[in-house]
Design a protein around this motif. Structure first.
Motif, short mmCIF file in Angstrom:
data_model
loop_
_atom_site.label_atom_id
_atom_site.label_comp_id
_atom_site.label_asym_id
_atom_site.label_seq_id
_atom_site.Cartn_x
_atom_site.Cartn_y
_atom_site.Cartn_z
N UNK A 199 0.82 -1.22 0.00
CA UNK A 199 0.00 0.00 0.00
C UNK A 199 0.85 1.26 0.00
N UNK A 200 1.90 1.29 0.83
CA UNK A 200 2.77 2.47 0.91
C UNK A 200 3.48 2.73 -0.41
N UNK A 239 2.48 1.76 -3.34
CA UNK A 239 1.48 2.14 -4.33
C UNK A 239 1.15 3.63 -4.22
N UNK A 240 1.09 4.16 -3.00
CA UNK A 240 0.82 5.58 -2.80
C UNK A 240 1.96 6.43 -3.35
N UNK A 241 3.18 5.95 -3.19
CA UNK A 241 4.34 6.70 -3.69
C UNK A 241 4.34 6.76 -5.22
N UNK A 242 3.92 5.68 -5.84
CA UNK A 242 3.95 5.61 -7.30
C UNK A 242 2.82 6.41 -7.92
N UNK A 243 1.62 6.32 -7.35
CA UNK A 243 0.47 6.99 -7.98
C UNK A 243 0.33 8.44 -7.59
#
Length: 109
Positions: A102-103, A105-109
């Protein structure tokens, strides 16, 4: 070189610790300069002390005969493979695929 290491290891109990450090050739400028002087027979500066060794300072030990005919094990190396930090971004741009974490994914999006 092995004989020197064995000799040092025999003295290990006389000290509080013992460490061997491998210095990469590129990081050992002093030894490199001295080896080039020796190999080219260049004139040695007066500030450098020269002691020419005619024989090894530690005698070579004869290898005991073994009855085991098993071939020696190959040298083993450790290779560190680091994950490219750009991979999640590339996956997202190319395939709209986000990391499962999750962490991340937040950095990428």
């Amino acid at each position: 070189m092995d004989n020197y290491c064995k000799k040092v290891c025999k003295l290990e109990n006389k000290f509080s610790g013992l460490e061997f450090h491998h210095v990469v050739h590129d990081n050992n400028v002093a030894a490199d300069v001295l080896s080039k002087m020796g190999s080219t027979r260049a004139e040695i500066p007066a500030s450098i002390f020269v002691h020419e060794l005619r024989k090894p300072s530690i005698p070579e030990q004869a290898t005991p005969a073994t009855t085991n005919t098993k071939p020696p094990e190959p040298n083993r190396e450790i290779m560190m493979i680091e994950v490219d930090w750009r991979s999640p971004f590339i996956d997202y741009i190319k395939e709209q695929k986000l990391p499962s974490d999750k962490d991340q994914a937040e950095q990428v999006s």
